[in-house]
Structure formats: structure tokens, C-alpha cells
Design an enzyme around this catalytic site. Structure first.
Site, PDB file in Angstrom:
ATOM      1  N   GLN A  26       0.793  -1.220   0.000  1.00  0.00           N
ATOM      2  CA  GLN A  26       0.000   0.000   0.000  1.00  0.00           C
ATOM      3  C   GLN A  26       0.832   1.280   0.000  1.00  0.00           C
ATOM      4  OE1 GLN A  26      -2.727  -1.750   3.218  1.00  0.00           O
ATOM      5  NE2 GLN A  26      -4.119  -0.439   2.096  1.00  0.00           N
ATOM      6  N   ARG A  83       3.533  -0.059  13.039  1.00  0.00           N
ATOM      7  CA  ARG A  83       3.200  -1.351  12.438  1.00  0.00           C
ATOM      8  C   ARG A  83       3.335  -1.238  10.921  1.00  0.00           C
ATOM      9  NH1 ARG A  83      -2.196  -3.941  10.788  1.00  0.00           N
ATOM     10  NH2 ARG A  83      -1.565  -6.092  10.436  1.00  0.00           N
ATOM     11  N   HIS A 128       1.018  -9.221   4.608  1.00  0.00           N
ATOM     12  CA  HIS A 128      -0.131  -8.318   4.437  1.00  0.00           C
ATOM     13  C   HIS A 128      -0.503  -8.339   2.948  1.00  0.00           C
ATOM     14  CE1 HIS A 128      -2.299  -4.729   6.469  1.00  0.00           C
ATOM     15  NE2 HIS A 128      -2.866  -4.873   5.278  1.00  0.00           N
ATOM     16  N   ASN A 172      -1.971 -10.810   8.275  1.00  0.00           N
ATOM     17  CA  ASN A 172      -3.008  -9.790   8.431  1.00  0.00           C
ATOM     18  C   ASN A 172      -4.309 -10.263   7.790  1.00  0.00           C
ATOM     19  OD1 ASN A 172      -3.887  -6.930   9.023  1.00  0.00           O
ATOM     20  ND2 ASN A 172      -4.312  -7.045   6.825  1.00  0.00           N
ATOM     21  N   GLU A 173      -5.351 -10.383   8.598  1.00  0.00           N
ATOM     22  CA  GLU A 173      -6.705 -10.616   8.096  1.00  0.00           C
ATOM     23  C   GLU A 173      -6.803 -11.810   7.141  1.00  0.00           C
ATOM     24  OE1 GLU A 173      -8.404  -6.998   6.569  1.00  0.00           O
ATOM     25  OE2 GLU A 173      -8.367  -6.032   8.523  1.00  0.00           O
ATOM     26  N   ASN A 315      -8.258  -6.240  14.245  1.00  0.00           N
ATOM     27  CA  ASN A 315      -8.591  -5.114  13.367  1.00  0.00           C
ATOM     28  C   ASN A 315     -10.102  -4.917  13.426  1.00  0.00           C
ATOM     29  OD1 ASN A 315      -5.927  -5.121  12.584  1.00  0.00           O
ATOM     30  ND2 ASN A 315      -6.310  -5.601  10.434  1.00  0.00           N
ATOM     31  N   TYR A 317     -13.274  -2.248  12.369  1.00  0.00           N
ATOM     32  CA  TYR A 317     -13.695  -1.061  11.613  1.00  0.00           C
ATOM     33  C   TYR A 317     -15.167  -0.709  11.773  1.00  0.00           C
ATOM     34  CZ  TYR A 317      -9.201  -0.761   9.243  1.00  0.00           C
ATOM     35  OH  TYR A 317      -7.872  -0.607   8.980  1.00  0.00           O
ATOM     36  N   GLU A 382      -5.445  -2.496  13.977  1.00  0.00           N
ATOM     37  CA  GLU A 382      -5.986  -1.510  13.032  1.00  0.00           C
ATOM     38  C   GLU A 382      -7.332  -1.018  13.534  1.00  0.00           C
ATOM     39  OE1 GLU A 382      -6.317  -2.571   8.837  1.00  0.00           O
ATOM     40  OE2 GLU A 382      -4.374  -3.586   8.904  1.00  0.00           O
ATOM     41  N   TRP A 426      -5.160   3.004  11.766  1.00  0.00           N
ATOM     42  CA  TRP A 426      -4.987   2.848  10.323  1.00  0.00           C
ATOM     43  C   TRP A 426      -5.502   4.114   9.669  1.00  0.00           C
ATOM     44  CZ3 TRP A 426      -2.499  -0.676   7.352  1.00  0.00           C
ATOM     45  CH2 TRP A 426      -2.617  -0.465   5.964  1.00  0.00           C
ATOM     46  N   GLU A 433      -5.682   1.934  -1.385  1.00  0.00           N
ATOM     47  CA  GLU A 433      -6.714   1.239  -0.620  1.00  0.00           C
ATOM     48  C   GLU A 433      -7.224   0.027  -1.424  1.00  0.00           C
ATOM     49  OE1 GLU A 433      -7.568   0.911   2.333  1.00  0.00           O
ATOM     50  OE2 GLU A 433      -9.506  -0.066   2.094  1.00  0.00           O
ATOM     51  N   TRP A 434      -6.271  -0.867  -1.764  1.00  0.00           N
ATOM     52  CA  TRP A 434      -6.602  -2.125  -2.443  1.00  0.00           C
ATOM     53  C   TRP A 434      -7.514  -1.892  -3.651  1.00  0.00           C
ATOM     54  CZ3 TRP A 434      -2.813  -4.917  -0.973  1.00  0.00           C
ATOM     55  CH2 TRP A 434      -2.340  -4.846   0.333  1.00  0.00           C
TER      56      TRP A 434
HETATM   57  C1  GBH Z   1      -7.991  -3.561   6.398  1.00  0.00           C
HETATM   58  O1  GBH Z   1      -8.967  -4.278   5.731  1.00  0.00           O
HETATM   59  C2  GBH Z   1      -6.635  -3.848   5.810  1.00  0.00           C
HETATM   60  O2  GBH Z   1      -5.826  -4.586   6.695  1.00  0.00           O
HETATM   61  C3  GBH Z   1      -5.918  -2.625   5.354  1.00  0.00           C
HETATM   62  O3  GBH Z   1      -4.861  -2.984   4.529  1.00  0.00           O
HETATM   63  C4  GBH Z   1      -6.911  -1.704   4.684  1.00  0.00           C
HETATM   64  O4  GBH Z   1      -6.292  -0.612   4.052  1.00  0.00           O
HETATM   65  C5  GBH Z   1      -7.856  -1.222   5.745  1.00  0.00           C
HETATM   66  O5  GBH Z   1      -8.411  -2.273   6.465  1.00  0.00           O
HETATM   67  C6  GBH Z   1      -8.981  -0.339   5.247  1.00  0.00           C
HETATM   68  O6  GBH Z   1      -9.830  -1.060   4.424  1.00  0.00           O
HETATM   69  O7  GBH Z   1     -15.576  -2.440  -1.061  1.00  0.00           O
HETATM   70  O8  GBH Z   1     -17.544  -3.665  -0.433  1.00  0.00           O
HETATM   71  O9  GBH Z   1     -15.772  -4.767  -1.651  1.00  0.00           O
HETATM   72  C7  GBH Z   1     -10.277  -4.149   6.244  1.00  0.00           C
HETATM   73  C8  GBH Z   1     -11.172  -5.125   5.558  1.00  0.00           C
HETATM   74  C9  GBH Z   1     -11.588  -5.685   3.292  1.00  0.00           C
HETATM   75  C10 GBH Z   1     -12.900  -4.035   4.367  1.00  0.00           C
HETATM   76  C11 GBH Z   1     -12.178  -5.287   1.966  1.00  0.00           C
HETATM   77  C12 GBH Z   1     -13.448  -3.617   3.035  1.00  0.00           C
HETATM   78  C13 GBH Z   1     -13.960  -4.300   0.786  1.00  0.00           C
HETATM   79  C14 GBH Z   1     -15.451  -4.176   0.843  1.00  0.00           C
HETATM   80  N1  GBH Z   1     -11.596  -4.619   4.260  1.00  0.00           N
HETATM   81  N2  GBH Z   1     -13.487  -4.723   2.115  1.00  0.00           N
HETATM   82  S1  GBH Z   1     -16.116  -3.728  -0.680  1.00  0.00           S
END
Ligand code: GBH
Length: 488
Positions: A26, A83, A128, A172-173, A315, A317, A382, A426, A433-434
């Protein structure tokens, strides 16, 4: 104001760990620098249509080339820990220890040394999500040989870095890796050919890999290096949509059994949850299969996996309100779990559609961990929120989020007796953001990803978080102005 919603004054333990987090893919960029191999996220992000706006991590925050700048950010927020994660293919380009990339090792050696020189303790995640593509080419987490590959990789990192690193996180996760990577395919490596089964296979191997890495540390390094090692488990907190309906109460419990329980139960209690075993077996047989799609651990494996934790890495959220849904003949994770969810209307929006602010759920899940998993020490690895759209450095929503979540953490500690040891926000800076690319920004520092220098600019929440850190919690305002609030 109800007790649950008020701010409670008080402090965390003297030795409380205050941290902020990032991960290699990331932030690092430098995707081909100095002998680095490709990861599955390089491949995935370069496949058109996989990541929003076709963003990728080729350069990202360019942290590989900005070590001093990033250490400066950490000093500014006054954290005791940082981290970050190690890119497996930067260290082992083909994923195996037959080919060690010393330039990659050197980079992390410099990161660790720079942190220690700044009096910041490294908190390192081994995995990760950026699996070496070479290992994915052999099946990745679906191939049981990954268990040995991972423990070899872990062994190497302990031997090279363990003199200086006292906090390790294996994976991680695992939930996201297994379900989105190998079940639904919305994350790398994008496997979606059999969502009835493959997430369970991947998860099974991840749990074993974690356990083996823990044993390597425990047997070979712990006595001399005296660190701690565990796994980071993500979970939402589930409430019944209607607290007076038994089926909603049962649905919420099942949501937890399939989320936090998928990984925490084997590692803390010895096996998959009864409800995962029951529902996946029943629905497999009903579909005409001969056995469950959920793999089984042998008694020897259960004994080997149970207890492979030195703390509970969490973690958290967001939360959900759950109710049962019958998915008919569909065979996948959601159908096996048999529930759907909504968010409460009072939970404030953030820049990510899946993330609504639900601080009370944080306190609840912490209490749940205490009750279900034997009151382990908990390190929050996180917690945070995003914004999207136009840049606004005055991020009051972030200060509000941290105030409320850290305060629920304090209540979990002081009122509920949860063994809370640390908190990690976080994220240190806006990053990739993936699958959402650069569109959702979780950072304390805004990063201009269009500027060649990737400059970092503090958002207003930096000084709020720094005050929390400096005060180790919430000093009573009735006692007058506190030294700890003066940040200069
Ligand atoms: C974490 O994932 C990760 O560890 C971290 O790398 C990431 O940046 C952070 O949280 C914030 O997201 O858009 O409906 O397809 C948290 C788990 C996985 C939650 C993917 C959101 C996508 C949902 N995340 N998920 S969607």
C-alpha cells in the site's frame, strides 16, 4: 446522555503501546527495484478493471525511497510503535529461501534501524496480502506446500531481524485473503472459480501456516529474542437487527462464528466453531456432496494449532445489524452463513460504503474476545476511517472517530476488564486502498499521488491523535489544563 455514550476520563496502562500502521504494497512503490520479485497485487492491479481507476502500487507513496520522511511523520505523531509489513517478494523474489534478495533485506534493516534510532519500536507483519506471484503460480494459499514456504520465510525474518524486533504478526486478516482472494475473487489473486469451497481451503492452509511460523519462533527464537508473536484477526461486530427476535439473535451469533470465529476458534480454542462445522456440512450434504466443504483438522493438527498466540491482534472497523436469510441452493460463504445485514441509520457515513461509524460495537467485540477466547492480552492492530472526494485537510470526522473509538477501548479496559495492551490507528498516510485504489483515504497525512514527490501534508487529526498518545488516554478536564496537551 446514556453512560455508554459519554466520554470516560481515565488512562491506559503505563506500558500501553500507541501505534499507527501501513502495509508494504500500500505504501512502498518501487515495484521492480533492486531485485524485488512480483507479487499477486502487482499482477492484479495491472489487470484492467480490477482496481478502481486502474490505480496500482507501482509508485504509491514511494515509501521505499522516503524512509527519512516517513520516520519524521511517526515522530510528529509521537507513537511508541510503528506497524508495517514486509513484502515477501522483495525479500524472496521467487517466494523460496533458495534465492534471498539481500537488497530487500537491507531495506527493512534500514527501516528497523531508523525506527529504533527514533525510539519507535517496530511491529512487523510478515504477510499483508502481497504473495510472491511465483508461489501463486503453484496454487498460492490453495497449495498446502505454502505452509512450509511461509514458515521458511518467517524463519529467515526472525533470524535476520529478531535481535531488534520484539513484536511480530504472522498474517493480516486471513479472512480477507481467503474469502476475497480465493472465494469471491474481488482481491488478488482474483480466484473465483469455486466460491463453494476454495475460501475454506485457503483459510485452512493459512491457519496451518500461521501455526507453523509461531512454532518456529517459539522453538528456535523466543528464548533468546524474547519477543511476542501472534496473528491479526479482523471482524465486524454483529448485533441482531431485532433484539426481540430469536432468529436475529441466532443470526448475529452465527455471523460472529463465521467471521472472528473462523480463525480465532482454531487458534484460541482448538477447532472451527460448531456452527461453521454444522451449517457447512448440512448444506454440503443437502447439495448431494459426500462430505463437508469445510476441511477438517486432525486431532494432531488441532493440538498443534491451539495456543499459537501471544496476544489477540484485532482489526476493527465497523458493525452490522443481522437477520437470517435462506439462500436456497446457492453454495458459498454467505449462503452457508445464512444471514444478511444492514447498518444502523444513526451510524455516520465515511468515505467507504462498507464502513459506518459504530464505536459501541468496538467495546462489544472486545468484551466478546475476553469471554470467548480466555481473556487474552489484546493489541488493536488496526482501526480507522476514510474520506473520499475533494481534499479537506480539516478532517474533524477523523478526530471524532478516534475520540469515540479510543474511548470505547478505555471502557473495555476500565469497566469490562478486557486486557487491552495497545492501539494502532490505520493509517499513517493515505495509500493504495486495495481494490478502491487511491479514491478512499485513511491517512493522518494526506499524500498527493499526482505530484512526483508524493508530498505528505498533516490533516487536522494529527494533533488530536498526538494528544491522545501524549496523554495516554483521556485526562479529566476538571483537573485543569494538562501538560500532556501541550504538544510542543
Ligand atoms: C484492512 O482491511 C486492511 O488490513 C488494510 O490494509 C486496509 O487498508 C484497511 O483495512 C482499510 O480497508 O468495497 O464492499 O468490496 C479491512 C477489511 C476488506 C474491508 C475489503 C473492506 C472491501 C469491501 N476490508 N473490504 S467492498
Amino acid at each position: 446522555v446514556p453512560e455508554e455514550e459519554k466520554i470516560m476520563w481515565g488512562h491506559f496502562r503505563e506500558d500501553f503501546l500507541w501505534s499507527s500502521s501501513t502495509s508494504a504494497y500500500q505504501i512502498e512503490g518501487a515495484w521492480t527495484a533492486d531485485g524485488k520479485g512480483l507479487s499477486i497485487w502487482d499482477t492484479f492491479s495491472h489487470t484492467l478493471g480490477k482496481v478502481a481507476n486502474n490505480d496500482n502500487g507501482d509508485i504509491s507513496c514511494d515509501s521505499y525511497n522516503k524512509l527519512d520522511v516517513d520516520i519524521g511523520l511517526l515522530k510528529q505523531i509521537k507513537v511508541s510503535h510503528y506497524r508495517f509489513s514486509i513484502s515477501w517478494p522483495r525479500v524472496l523474489p521467487d517466494g523460496t529461501i533458495h534465492n534471498i534478495n539481500e537488497a530487500g533485506i537491507n531495506y527493512y534493516q534500514r527501516v528497523i534501524d531508523a525506527l529504533l534510532a527514533a525510539n519507535i519500536q517496530p511491529q512487523i507483519t510478515l504477510y499483508h496480502w502481497d504473495l510472491p506471484q511465483a508461489l501463486e503460480d503453484e496454487g498460492g494459499w490453495l497449495n498446502e506446500t505454502i505452509v512450509d514456504r511461509f514458515s521458511d520465510y518467517a524463519d529467515l525474518l526472525f533470524s535476520r531481524f529478531g535481535q531488534k524486533v520484539k513484536l511480530w504478526i504472522t498474517i493480516n486478516e486471513a479472512y480477507i485473503v481467503a474469502l476475497l482472494g480465493y472465494g469471491y475473487g474481488s482481491f488478488a489473486p482474483g480466484i473465483n472459480r469455486d466460491p463453494s469451497t476454495l475460501q475454506y481451503v485457503a483459510a485452512h492452509n493459512i491457519i496451518k501456516a500461521h501455526a507453523e511460523a509461531w512454532h518456529v519462533y517459539n522453538d528456535k527464537y523466543r528464548a533468546e529474542q524474547k519477543g511476542l508473536i501472534s496473528i491479526t484477526i479482523n471482524s465486524e461486530w454483529a448485533e441482531p437487527r431485532n433484539p426481540f427476535k430469536q432468529e436475529d439473535i441466532d443470526g448475529a451469533k452465527r455471523y460472529m462464528d463465521f467471521f472472528i470465529g473462523w480463525f480465532a476458534n482454531p487458534i484460541f480454542n482448538g477447532d472451527y466453531t460448531e456452527s461453521m462445522k454444522k451449517y457447512i456440512l448440512e448444506r454440503s450434504l443437502a447439495a448431494g456432496l459426500e462430505k463437508s466443504r469445510l476441511p477438517e483438522f486432525t486431532p494432531a493438527e488441532i493440538a498443534r494449532i491451539k495456543g499459537t498466540h501471544d496476544f489477540f491482534g484485532l482489526n476493527y472497523y465497523t458493525s452490522v445489524l443481522v437477520f437470517p436469510v435462506d439462500f436456497g441452493n446457492t453454495l458459498n460463504y454467505d449462503a452457508d452463513r445464512g444471514v444478511a445485514f444492514i447498518h444502523d441509520r444513526t451510524w455516520l457515513d465515511t468515505g467507504s460504503s462498507w464502513l459506518k461509524m459504530a464505536p459501541l460495537g468496538f467495546r462489544r467485540i472486545l468484551k466478546y474476545i475476553k469471554d470467548e477466547y480466555g481473556n487474552p492480552p489484546v493489541i488493536v492492530t488496526e482501526n480507522g476511517l476514510s474520506e473520499n472526494g475533494p481534499i479537506d485537510l480539516n478532517d474533524e470526522h477523523r478526530s471524532y472517530f478516534y475520540e469515540n473509538h479510543v474511548n470505547q477501548l478505555l471502557k473495555a479496559y476500565l469497566v469490562d476488564g478486557v486486557d487491552v495492551r495497545g492501539y494502532t490507528a490505520w493509517s499513517l498516510m493515505d495509500n493504495l486502498e486495495w481494490a478502491a485504489g487511491y479514491s478512499e483515504r485513511f491517512g493522518f497525512f494526506y499524500v498527493n499521488h499526482s505530484h512526483p514527490d508524493r508530498p505528505r501534508t498533516p490533516k487536522a487529526s494529527v494533533s488530536y491523535y498526538t494528544t491522545l498518545v501524549n496523554c495516554n488516554g483521556f485526562p479529566d478536564p476538571a483537573e485543569g489544563p494538562h501538560e500532556c496537551m501541550n504538544l510542543d
